[in-house]
Design a protein around this motif. Structure first.
Motif, PDB file in Angstrom:
ATOM      1  N   GLU A  39       0.827  -1.199   0.000  1.00  0.00           N
ATOM      2  CA  GLU A  39       0.000   0.000   0.000  1.00  0.00           C
ATOM      3  C   GLU A  39       0.870   1.260   0.000  1.00  0.00           C
ATOM      4  O   GLU A  39       1.697   1.441   0.902  1.00  0.00           O
ATOM      5  CB  GLU A  39      -0.877  -0.021   1.260  1.00  0.00           C
ATOM      6  CG  GLU A  39      -2.138   0.785   1.132  1.00  0.00           C
ATOM      7  CD  GLU A  39      -2.781   0.947   2.509  1.00  0.00           C
ATOM      8  OE1 GLU A  39      -3.365   2.001   2.747  1.00  0.00           O
ATOM      9  OE2 GLU A  39      -2.640   0.022   3.337  1.00  0.00           O
ATOM     10  N   ALA A  40       0.656   2.109  -1.025  1.00  0.00           N
ATOM     11  CA  ALA A  40       1.473   3.322  -1.150  1.00  0.00           C
ATOM     12  C   ALA A  40       0.778   4.489  -0.452  1.00  0.00           C
ATOM     13  O   ALA A  40       0.053   5.248  -1.072  1.00  0.00           O
ATOM     14  CB  ALA A  40       1.693   3.640  -2.627  1.00  0.00           C
ATOM     15  N   ARG A  41       1.033   4.607   0.866  1.00  0.00           N
ATOM     16  CA  ARG A  41       0.411   5.720   1.604  1.00  0.00           C
ATOM     17  C   ARG A  41       1.305   6.953   1.535  1.00  0.00           C
ATOM     18  O   ARG A  41       2.529   6.840   1.431  1.00  0.00           O
ATOM     19  CB  ARG A  41       0.234   5.325   3.076  1.00  0.00           C
ATOM     20  CG  ARG A  41      -0.773   4.220   3.293  1.00  0.00           C
ATOM     21  CD  ARG A  41      -1.125   4.134   4.777  1.00  0.00           C
ATOM     22  NE  ARG A  41       0.025   3.731   5.586  1.00  0.00           N
ATOM     23  CZ  ARG A  41       0.334   2.466   5.865  1.00  0.00           C
ATOM     24  NH1 ARG A  41      -0.409   1.478   5.381  1.00  0.00           N
ATOM     25  NH2 ARG A  41       1.383   2.183   6.606  1.00  0.00           N
ATOM     26  N   VAL A  42       0.666   8.134   1.648  1.00  0.00           N
ATOM     27  CA  VAL A  42       1.420   9.390   1.653  1.00  0.00           C
ATOM     28  C   VAL A  42       2.429   9.344   2.810  1.00  0.00           C
ATOM     29  O   VAL A  42       2.086   8.954   3.922  1.00  0.00           O
ATOM     30  CB  VAL A  42       0.457  10.594   1.811  1.00  0.00           C
ATOM     31  CG1 VAL A  42       1.219  11.881   2.088  1.00  0.00           C
ATOM     32  CG2 VAL A  42      -0.397  10.735   0.558  1.00  0.00           C
ATOM     33  N   GLY A  43       3.665   9.716   2.512  1.00  0.00           N
ATOM     34  CA  GLY A  43       4.709   9.763   3.547  1.00  0.00           C
ATOM     35  C   GLY A  43       5.376   8.420   3.809  1.00  0.00           C
ATOM     36  O   GLY A  43       6.342   8.353   4.565  1.00  0.00           O
ATOM     37  N   ARG A  44       4.872   7.329   3.209  1.00  0.00           N
ATOM     38  CA  ARG A  44       5.456   6.009   3.458  1.00  0.00           C
ATOM     39  C   ARG A  44       6.637   5.766   2.517  1.00  0.00           C
ATOM     40  O   ARG A  44       6.540   6.022   1.302  1.00  0.00           O
ATOM     41  CB  ARG A  44       4.394   4.941   3.203  1.00  0.00           C
ATOM     42  CG  ARG A  44       4.802   3.583   3.698  1.00  0.00           C
ATOM     43  CD  ARG A  44       3.699   2.572   3.505  1.00  0.00           C
ATOM     44  NE  ARG A  44       3.935   1.395   4.322  1.00  0.00           N
ATOM     45  CZ  ARG A  44       3.430   0.204   4.092  1.00  0.00           C
ATOM     46  NH1 ARG A  44       2.604   0.038   3.067  1.00  0.00           N
ATOM     47  NH2 ARG A  44       3.692  -0.810   4.859  1.00  0.00           N
ATOM     48  N   LYS A  45       7.733   5.247   3.063  1.00  0.00           N
ATOM     49  CA  LYS A  45       8.905   4.992   2.223  1.00  0.00           C
ATOM     50  C   LYS A  45       8.664   3.732   1.389  1.00  0.00           C
ATOM     51  O   LYS A  45       8.595   2.636   1.928  1.00  0.00           O
ATOM     52  CB  LYS A  45      10.159   4.835   3.083  1.00  0.00           C
ATOM     53  CG  LYS A  45      10.585   6.143   3.743  1.00  0.00           C
ATOM     54  CD  LYS A  45      11.745   5.956   4.702  1.00  0.00           C
ATOM     55  CE  LYS A  45      12.102   7.291   5.360  1.00  0.00           C
ATOM     56  NZ  LYS A  45      13.049   7.135   6.477  1.00  0.00           N
ATOM     57  N   MET A  46       8.552   3.903   0.085  1.00  0.00           N
ATOM     58  CA  MET A  46       8.232   2.797  -0.830  1.00  0.00           C
ATOM     59  C   MET A  46       9.468   2.286  -1.563  1.00  0.00           C
ATOM     60  O   MET A  46       9.497   1.173  -2.060  1.00  0.00           O
ATOM     61  CB  MET A  46       7.212   3.252  -1.880  1.00  0.00           C
ATOM     62  CG  MET A  46       5.903   3.758  -1.313  1.00  0.00           C
ATOM     63  SD  MET A  46       5.017   2.476  -0.419  1.00  0.00           S
ATOM     64  CE  MET A  46       4.555   1.389  -1.760  1.00  0.00           C
ATOM     65  N   GLY A  47      10.463   3.154  -1.691  1.00  0.00           N
ATOM     66  CA  GLY A  47      11.668   2.773  -2.419  1.00  0.00           C
ATOM     67  C   GLY A  47      12.612   3.960  -2.478  1.00  0.00           C
ATOM     68  O   GLY A  47      12.390   4.992  -1.830  1.00  0.00           O
ATOM     69  N   HIS A  48      13.691   3.796  -3.194  1.00  0.00           N
ATOM     70  CA  HIS A  48      14.597   4.928  -3.415  1.00  0.00           C
ATOM     71  C   HIS A  48      15.285   4.739  -4.752  1.00  0.00           C
ATOM     72  O   HIS A  48      15.249   3.640  -5.324  1.00  0.00           O
ATOM     73  CB  HIS A  48      15.623   5.042  -2.281  1.00  0.00           C
ATOM     74  CG  HIS A  48      16.640   3.941  -2.237  1.00  0.00           C
ATOM     75  ND1 HIS A  48      16.477   2.787  -1.478  1.00  0.00           N
ATOM     76  CD2 HIS A  48      17.839   3.800  -2.861  1.00  0.00           C
ATOM     77  CE1 HIS A  48      17.527   2.002  -1.637  1.00  0.00           C
ATOM     78  NE2 HIS A  48      18.382   2.587  -2.474  1.00  0.00           N
TER      79      HIS A  48
END
Ligand code: AMP
Length: 389
Positions: A344-353
């Motif tokens: 789940e891609a929530r605002v402020g969540r680190k998903m990758g770099h």
């Protein structure tokens, strides 16, 4: 020095986020097996580990079972309860040890340790009740009131500009222990990521220059172009901390460089750090491999930097208007994309770099920022409020 744990053995990891994932990838590359323990399932670490165990950290029977089935244990975040580590410790070695966790998961203990080690820290006072805030003098403000425990990425902290805001800040934090830190007028934020092996040898990365957005790390760039005296002082401080805290593993030291040229330690993280992610692509040995080597009693690898690099975080914000345009970003040369497998891609969540390697830190930074903007290319007609964030 305790026994060496050789490839083919099993490493246990407490915590199952992206740091555990990148640690596990490094461990498996070296031929280790990995069992991960956390309250969640289908986690960033679990997806790449041999075995994922879903259990609460305070289920001490489950913790004991887990410890029996591995050869050594490490953790990927500092808020694992110390009691959990104590149970593991009865069965198997755990690195960094419980004493490191005990000190670094509590801001008052951490700052007290740093001050007693002679390390410059942001001026602070420990606060245990609302009444104690009445003693705060105007010279101590503006400040930042931070909960002593469980704070990360700016959570659990409130800026206080004047004494009449102290009471509401305390109520907002809703805790029994806090530190009131002086607000630092900083020129730059920087970090040193350092590893220390069981033989006492140390490998150092940085200083890495960091920029935050909304208290969350946004951009890291290295090498820094600080005067050598600043870099040397930061590295010397790192060595003192690792040695006095007797760290075996990886530790990150976050600093402020004040506008009048002084280094102050902001906080410690007893594990690989977001600002060290660029070491995966830019250095001979990355921070995660160093953690594997340190906890297994192997020699540390070389921390030599191969090329200037910049890393930008990819937060869930980027997904809010649809799937990012991976094709566009991956067309950039010398760019490495890392995604953490979060559902789940929530605002402020680190998903990758993503990390870009270039001929100069400036070029790497410009290219990394441009690549992140390119992820939004398909949605250019519907720009985010801050397409750069
Ligand atoms: P922390 O979780 O304590 O690392 O805080 C997150 C970010 O908030 C830091 O990286 C700084 O950008 C900012 N910050 C925290 N403490 C202070 C302070 N005492 N003065 C100025 N900025 C701060």
């Amino acid at each position: 020095m305790s026994g060496v744990i050789l490839p083919g053995s099993t490493i246990g990891v407490l915590g199952s986020g992206q740091l555990g994932r990148m640690f596990t990838i490094a461990a498996r590359r070296l031929g280790y097996r990995v069992r991960v323990f956390s309250p969640d399932d289908d986690t960033p670490t679990g997806q790449v580990a041999d075995v994922e165990i879903q259990s609460a950290y305070d289920d001490l029977d489950a913790v004991a079972d887990f410890a029996r089935q591995v050869d050594v244990v490490t953790f990927e975040f500092e808020n694992v309860p110390v009691e959990t580590i104590d149970v593991v410790d009865r069965f198997k070695p755990v690195y960094p040890g419980g004493h490191v966790l005990h000190t670094t998961q509590h801001r008052i203990r951490e700052k007290t340790f740093l001050r007693s080690a002679g390390v410059p820290v942001t001026p602070f006072r420990a606060v245990y009740s609302i009444d104690e805030l009445k003693a705060v003098r105007d010279e101590e403000l503006p400040g930042v009131l931070k909960t002593a425990a469980w704070g990360y990425d700016g959570k659990g902290q409130v800026k206080v500009d004047s004494s009449d805001e102290l009471e509401s800040a305390w109520r907002k934090l809703n805790c029994n222990e806090a530190v009131l830190e002086r607000f630092v007028d900083f020129e730059k934020e920087l970090s040193i990521v350092a590893a220390r092996g069981q033989d006492g040898s140390v490998a150092i990365y940085g200083p890495i220059i960091n920029t935050h957005q909304n208290h969350i790390l946004d951009l890291s760039v290295t090498p820094s172009e600080f005067p050598p005296t600043i870099s040397k002082e930061a590295i010397d401080i790192a060595r003192v901390i690792l040695t006095k805290l007797n760290v075996i593993g990886v530790l990150c030291i976050e600093f402020f460089l004040t506008t009048d040229g002084k280094l102050l330690v902001n906080e410690l993280a007893p594990r690989p750090h977001n600002s060290g992610h660029l070491t995966i692509d830019a250095h001979a040995t990355c921070q995660f491999e160093q953690q594997v080597r340190a906890v297994c009693g192997l020699p540390l690898g070389s921390a030599t930097q191969l090329r200037p690099a910049a890393m930008v975080n990819l937060l869930g914000d980027i997904w809010q208007q649809g799937e990012p345009d991976w094709k566009e970003a991956l067309a950039v040369g010398d760019l490495k994309l890392h995604l953490y497998g979060k559902r789940e891609a929530r605002v402020g969540r680190k998903m990758g770099h993503l990390t870009v390697l270039e001929n100069s830190p400036y070029d790497a930074e410009q290219k990394a920022l441009a690549a992140r903007r390119a992820l939004l290319a398909r949605h250019a007609d519907k720009p985010l409020a801050d397409a750069n964030a």
